[in-house]
Design an enzyme around this catalytic site. Structure first.
Site, PDB file in Angstrom:
ATOM      1  N   ARG A 295      20.775 -54.776  16.029  1.00 19.45           N
ATOM      2  CA  ARG A 295      19.771 -54.703  14.963  1.00 19.45           C
ATOM      3  C   ARG A 295      20.492 -54.257  13.705  1.00 19.45           C
ATOM      4  O   ARG A 295      21.138 -53.207  13.683  1.00 19.45           O
ATOM      5  CB  ARG A 295      18.654 -53.712  15.287  1.00 19.45           C
ATOM      6  CG  ARG A 295      17.836 -53.375  14.027  1.00 19.45           C
ATOM      7  CD  ARG A 295      16.604 -52.571  14.261  1.00 19.45           C
ATOM      8  NE  ARG A 295      15.582 -53.390  14.889  1.00 19.45           N
ATOM      9  CZ  ARG A 295      14.276 -53.112  14.825  1.00 19.45           C
ATOM     10  NH1 ARG A 295      13.847 -52.059  14.168  1.00 19.45           N
ATOM     11  NH2 ARG A 295      13.404 -53.892  15.421  1.00 19.45           N
TER      12      ARG A 295
ATOM     13  N   HIS B 142      13.685 -62.089  13.492  1.00 18.47           N
ATOM     14  CA  HIS B 142      13.287 -61.073  14.475  1.00 18.47           C
ATOM     15  C   HIS B 142      12.764 -61.811  15.719  1.00 18.47           C
ATOM     16  O   HIS B 142      11.574 -61.766  16.031  1.00 18.47           O
ATOM     17  CB  HIS B 142      12.208 -60.172  13.851  1.00 18.47           C
ATOM     18  CG  HIS B 142      11.968 -58.895  14.591  1.00 18.47           C
ATOM     19  ND1 HIS B 142      12.700 -58.511  15.698  1.00 18.47           N
ATOM     20  CD2 HIS B 142      11.052 -57.903  14.387  1.00 18.47           C
ATOM     21  CE1 HIS B 142      12.258 -57.342  16.125  1.00 18.47           C
ATOM     22  NE2 HIS B 142      11.259 -56.957  15.358  1.00 18.47           N
TER      23      HIS B 142
ATOM     24  N   GLN C 252      10.608 -60.178  18.659  1.00 16.37           N
ATOM     25  CA  GLN C 252       9.224 -59.895  18.262  1.00 16.37           C
ATOM     26  C   GLN C 252       8.359 -61.140  18.442  1.00 16.37           C
ATOM     27  O   GLN C 252       7.230 -61.071  18.951  1.00 16.37           O
ATOM     28  CB  GLN C 252       9.190 -59.454  16.791  1.00 16.37           C
ATOM     29  CG  GLN C 252       7.792 -59.165  16.272  1.00 16.37           C
ATOM     30  CD  GLN C 252       7.191 -57.911  16.876  1.00 16.37           C
ATOM     31  OE1 GLN C 252       7.835 -56.868  16.895  1.00 16.37           O
ATOM     32  NE2 GLN C 252       5.977 -57.987  17.377  1.00 16.37           N
TER      33      GLN C 252
ATOM     34  N   ASP D 279       2.593 -57.711   8.031  1.00 12.07           N
ATOM     35  CA  ASP D 279       3.770 -56.857   8.239  1.00 12.07           C
ATOM     36  C   ASP D 279       3.895 -55.986   6.979  1.00 12.07           C
ATOM     37  O   ASP D 279       3.199 -56.224   5.976  1.00 12.07           O
ATOM     38  CB  ASP D 279       5.011 -57.761   8.439  1.00 12.07           C
ATOM     39  CG  ASP D 279       6.258 -56.995   8.859  1.00 12.07           C
ATOM     40  OD1 ASP D 279       6.192 -55.769   9.074  1.00 12.07           O
ATOM     41  OD2 ASP D 279       7.329 -57.635   8.969  1.00 12.07           O
TER      42      ASP D 279
ATOM     43  N   CYS E 145       3.463 -56.439  13.779  1.00 11.45           N
ATOM     44  CA  CYS E 145       4.630 -56.118  14.625  1.00 11.45           C
ATOM     45  C   CYS E 145       4.828 -54.622  14.769  1.00 11.45           C
ATOM     46  O   CYS E 145       5.465 -54.171  15.713  1.00 11.45           O
ATOM     47  CB  CYS E 145       5.878 -56.777  14.043  1.00 11.45           C
ATOM     48  SG  CYS E 145       6.184 -56.329  12.333  1.00 11.45           S
TER      49      CYS E 145
ATOM     50  N   ARG F 116       6.558 -56.206  23.895  1.00  9.71           N
ATOM     51  CA  ARG F 116       7.968 -56.187  23.504  1.00  9.71           C
ATOM     52  C   ARG F 116       8.841 -55.903  24.723  1.00  9.71           C
ATOM     53  O   ARG F 116       9.879 -56.496  24.924  1.00  9.71           O
ATOM     54  CB  ARG F 116       8.235 -55.108  22.438  1.00  9.71           C
ATOM     55  CG  ARG F 116       7.541 -55.288  21.110  1.00  9.71           C
ATOM     56  CD  ARG F 116       7.931 -56.541  20.394  1.00  9.71           C
ATOM     57  NE  ARG F 116       9.375 -56.709  20.278  1.00  9.71           N
ATOM     58  CZ  ARG F 116      10.179 -56.005  19.461  1.00  9.71           C
ATOM     59  NH1 ARG F 116       9.673 -55.114  18.638  1.00  9.71           N
ATOM     60  NH2 ARG F 116      11.487 -56.221  19.422  1.00  9.71           N
TER      61      ARG F 116
HETATM   62  N1   CP Z   1       8.322 -54.240  15.830  1.00  8.60           N
HETATM   63  C1   CP Z   1       9.513 -53.616  15.871  1.00  8.60           C
HETATM   64  O1   CP Z   1      10.585 -54.236  15.865  1.00  8.60           O
HETATM   65  O2   CP Z   1       9.415 -52.282  15.946  1.00  8.60           O
HETATM   66  P1   CP Z   1      10.625 -51.266  15.809  1.00  8.60           P
HETATM   67  O3   CP Z   1      11.139 -51.385  14.410  1.00  8.60           O
HETATM   68  O4   CP Z   1      10.025 -49.927  16.111  1.00  8.60           O
HETATM   69  O5   CP Z   1      11.694 -51.647  16.798  1.00  8.60           O
HETATM   70  N1  NVA Z   2       9.774 -56.800   8.426  1.00  2.00           N
HETATM   71  C1  NVA Z   2       9.929 -55.496   9.050  1.00  2.00           C
HETATM   72  C2  NVA Z   2       9.820 -55.612  10.517  1.00  2.00           C
HETATM   73  C3  NVA Z   2       9.921 -54.299  11.253  1.00  2.00           C
HETATM   74  C4  NVA Z   2       9.809 -54.459  12.722  1.00  2.00           C
HETATM   75  C5  NVA Z   2      11.253 -54.897   8.637  1.00  2.00           C
HETATM   76  O1  NVA Z   2      12.269 -55.610   8.659  1.00  2.00           O
HETATM   77  O2  NVA Z   2      11.289 -53.719   8.281  1.00  2.00           O
END
Ligand code: CP
Ligand code: NVA
Length: 316
Positions: free
Chosen positions: A113, A140, A143, A235, A276, A304
């Site tokens: 990540r 992502h 997700q 989001d 999400c 998830r």
């Molecule tokens: N939805 C999601 O990716 O959550 P986190 O950022 O908590 O991993």
């Molecule tokens: N678009 C958001 C998703 C978090 C799971 C971000 O990148 O912060």
């Protein structure tokens, strides 16, 4: 279903985006997820990752993704190793290529990540082991699979559903949802201010998939296009790494807040609300919608874990 049968097409591959997977393969992952979810509900214990290790690299924060990977891998007998950028030399003192080659000698797989999609691609190219994208600025994918599972559980089908995404139309969640929906025949409507319309690049990627599956992709700044949607999705207004844009985004996106008035504009009593998470209540969604009967946000969060377990079972 035997593990060898359902996992055969995926062994050793990486999941960087869903672009590289056929609709049939995505649906197979979904089947594996339904299978492992049923096993979990049945309190079955399996040790399918016994003797395996996974490196979990996190440049950005996470609750759901990290916990899904750690618990899903660990409870199956595997050993996850959490590596934040405070712990390793990724791309600073050591190149991403070199880190990849070291991890490839020690682990069964890598989750990444971070910011750069390029980095997850380099990790995959140089490590020689499966790499799973746990979120980058661009995509992502894990997700999106959890969201598809949630849709399938709610409506009993996927093809022909309409997913309306409202808010920042340029982020990782939109990109991955658009790819997966266009592959699976789910109509995908992005509703956002013109300044935040999805980039042409992503629309061009999805167009041939949508033509093949029959999905309709629509981009508009008109909120009234939520009419008829099966799912209303939003989001955060500023994704991780975009904190400096918060003020500007708030101005642009305030009219696109998901509130009960907007949910009612679907004129569909069965519309669900999706996010999400994490959510900032009072910004992109109001508390009443978030907590309301239509909200599926915690089902998505639970899914998830099942979908991430399915992805790891497939690839590792
Ligand atoms: N939805 C999601 O990716 O959550 P986190 O950022 O908590 O991993
Ligand atoms: N678009 C958001 C998703 C978090 C799971 C971000 O990148 O912060």
């Amino acid at each position: 279903m035997k593990r060898e049968e359902f996992c055969a097409p995926f062994k050793g591959r990486s999941l960087l985006t869903w672009i590289d997977y056929t609709p049939e393969e995505i649906l197979t992952f979904l089947k594996i997820a339904e299978y492992v979810k049923a096993q979990a509900k049945n309190n079955e214990v399996h040790q399918r990752f016994l003797g395996k290790t996974i490196a979990l690299i996190f440049e950005k924060r996470s609750t759901r993704t990290r916990c899904s990977f750690e618990t899903a891998f660990g409870e199956e007998g595997g050993h996850p190793v959490f590596l934040s950028t405070d712990d390793i030399q990724l791309g600073t003192k050591e190149s991403v290529e070199d880190t990849a080659r070291v991890l490839g000698r020690m682990f069964s797989a890598i989750e990444f990540r971070g910011f750069s999609q390029k980095h997850v691609e380099i990790l995959s190219k140089y490590s020689g082991i499966p790499v799973i994208n746990g979120l980058t600025d661009e995509y992502h994918p894990t997700q999106a699979l959890a969201d598809i599972l949630t849709l399938k559980e709610t409506f009993g089908k996927l093809e022909g559903l309409t997913w309306a995404y409202i808010g920042d139309g340029r982020n990782n969640t939109v990109h991955s949802s658009m790819v997966i929906c266009s592959k699976l025949g789910i109509n995908f409507t992005v509703i956002s201010p013109k300044e935040l319309f999805p980039e042409q690049k992503i629309l061009d990627i999805c167009k041939p998939f949508a033509e093949k599956s029959g999905a309709k992709i629509t981009v508009s700044d008109e909120i009234s296009l939520v009419k008829g949607a099966d799912a209303v999705y939003t989001d955060v207004w500023a994704s991780m790494g975009e904190e400096a844009l918060k003020l500007e985004r708030t101005k642009l996106l305030s009219p696109y807040q998901v509130n009960q008035k907007l949910m009612d504009m679907t004129c569909n009593p069965n519309t669900i609300f999706m996010h999400c998470l994490p959510a900032i209540k009072g910004e992109e969604v109001t508390e009443d919608v978030f907590e309301g009967k239509q909200s599926k946000v915690f089902d998505q969060a639970e899914n998830r874990k099942h979908t991430i377990k399915a992805i790891m079972l497939g690839l590792i």
